[in-house]
Design a protein around this motif. Sequence first.
Motif, PDB file in Angstrom:
ATOM      1  N   LEU A  58       9.494  -1.578  -5.841  1.00 23.66           N
ATOM      2  CA  LEU A  58       7.857  -0.667  -4.558  1.00 23.66           C
ATOM      3  C   LEU A  58       7.481   0.607  -5.325  1.00 23.66           C
ATOM      4  N   TYR A  59       9.067   1.649  -6.172  1.00 23.86           N
ATOM      5  CA  TYR A  59       9.068   2.956  -6.003  1.00 23.86           C
ATOM      6  C   TYR A  59       8.259   3.338  -7.604  1.00 23.86           C
TER       7      TYR A  59
ATOM      8  N   SER B  47       1.811   1.514   0.471  1.00 26.57           N
ATOM      9  CA  SER B  47       2.013  -0.208   0.708  1.00 26.57           C
ATOM     10  C   SER B  47       2.066  -0.121   1.827  1.00 26.57           C
TER      11      SER B  47
ATOM     12  N   ILE C 133      10.937   0.933   3.999  1.00 19.00           N
ATOM     13  CA  ILE C 133       9.961  -0.484   4.282  1.00 19.00           C
ATOM     14  C   ILE C 133      11.560  -1.405   3.459  1.00 19.00           C
ATOM     15  N   ALA C 134      12.539  -1.201   2.302  1.00 22.15           N
ATOM     16  CA  ALA C 134      13.218  -1.833   1.463  1.00 22.15           C
ATOM     17  C   ALA C 134      13.687  -1.946   2.386  1.00 22.15           C
TER      18      ALA C 134
ATOM     19  N   LYS D 216      14.509  -4.317  -3.958  1.00 19.05           N
ATOM     20  CA  LYS D 216      12.901  -3.836  -3.538  1.00 19.05           C
ATOM     21  C   LYS D 216      12.418  -2.847  -3.515  1.00 19.05           C
ATOM     22  N   TYR D 217      13.249  -1.891  -3.159  1.00 22.92           N
ATOM     23  CA  TYR D 217      13.409  -0.550  -3.737  1.00 22.92           C
ATOM     24  C   TYR D 217      13.082   0.213  -5.112  1.00 22.92           C
TER      25      TYR D 217
ATOM     26  N   TYR E  47       4.200   2.811  -7.651  1.00 19.13           N
ATOM     27  CA  TYR E  47       4.605   4.231  -7.787  1.00 19.13           C
ATOM     28  C   TYR E  47       4.313   4.723  -8.220  1.00 19.13           C
TER      29      TYR E  47
ATOM     30  N   ASN F 222      10.085   6.498   2.453  1.00 17.12           N
ATOM     31  CA  ASN F 222       9.326   5.446   2.858  1.00 17.12           C
ATOM     32  C   ASN F 222      10.032   4.404   2.646  1.00 17.12           C
ATOM     33  N   TYR F 223      10.179   4.350   1.225  1.00 18.37           N
ATOM     34  CA  TYR F 223      10.389   3.101   0.963  1.00 18.37           C
ATOM     35  C   TYR F 223      11.612   2.422   1.301  1.00 18.37           C
TER      36      TYR F 223
END
Length: 284
Positions: free
Chosen positions: A72-73, A160, A32-33, A68-69, A76, A28-29
């Motif tokens: 985000l990860y 997210s 999104i990224a 960004k990836y 998490y 998913n990231y």
Amino acid sequence: MTFIFISTSHLEKSIWFKDDEDFTVGMNYIAIAAYLANVRVIAFILMSNHIHVLVECPMDSAIEFINKYKKLYSFYYRRKYGVKELLRKNSADFQEVGLEPESLERVIAYILMNCVAARICLHPSGYKWGSCNSFFNSNKHKGTPIGRLRSQERRKKLRSWKYVPKNWIICDDGYILPDSYICLDFVEALYGTPSRMTYFLNASSKAKRAKDSSGPSFKDQNINAVMIDICQSLFQKYSPDLLDIREQRELLHQLHRRFGADLSQLSRVTGIPYPEAARMLDEF
């Protein structure tokens, strides 16, 4: 057009994705990224301790995408495992792919064949943590448009609050289908036919490595799950980090005997540095 091949460095004493939930979030990231950085994803694959992505965008956008990836990860991962700054020192390599004949075809094949080189599957279409299964697939993937999900449900599934297009499809496994955002038509037009794509997959250096390799054939996440069970059943502890030297030695022996895992994989899954793992196994 500028095509950038992004490869993160391999973590040697840890893994990014420990179970299917981690891989799902990682999938998913990517979407999104890519949306946030405004890059076009051509092809990608998630491996347990690194990722490969081919994007079409300026270099600064490619850097923004991977940053960004990782952000985000990492957030998490910290919430789930309590590990800070997992990817802070995990560097990424950016290579501009030339437009010479067949250069893009070879890079895409190299990316997709990583799972085969790791002996996880016989063909990359059988590996769901990447984009291969989207290409030349006549079976339309099913799922639910993100726009049909309530905001709380969307946040829970995607991990997210970031906005993504409402027409993107999320599958029953919980991740946004690569079909929703990768350059599917571009890749299929690039190869022309499924047989030509198969030719490049088989000609990839990763295919040769898979043919010559006698290394790991079990996924890191599968070994990780058994490792946790061993820690609990044999040592009444819930993490390899809590084991003493004697227990670590026994854990390595158990994993090596059950899975035939090599030292690189054992070090990666257990977090025990390679030289120490080698010394412990030699003591048996």
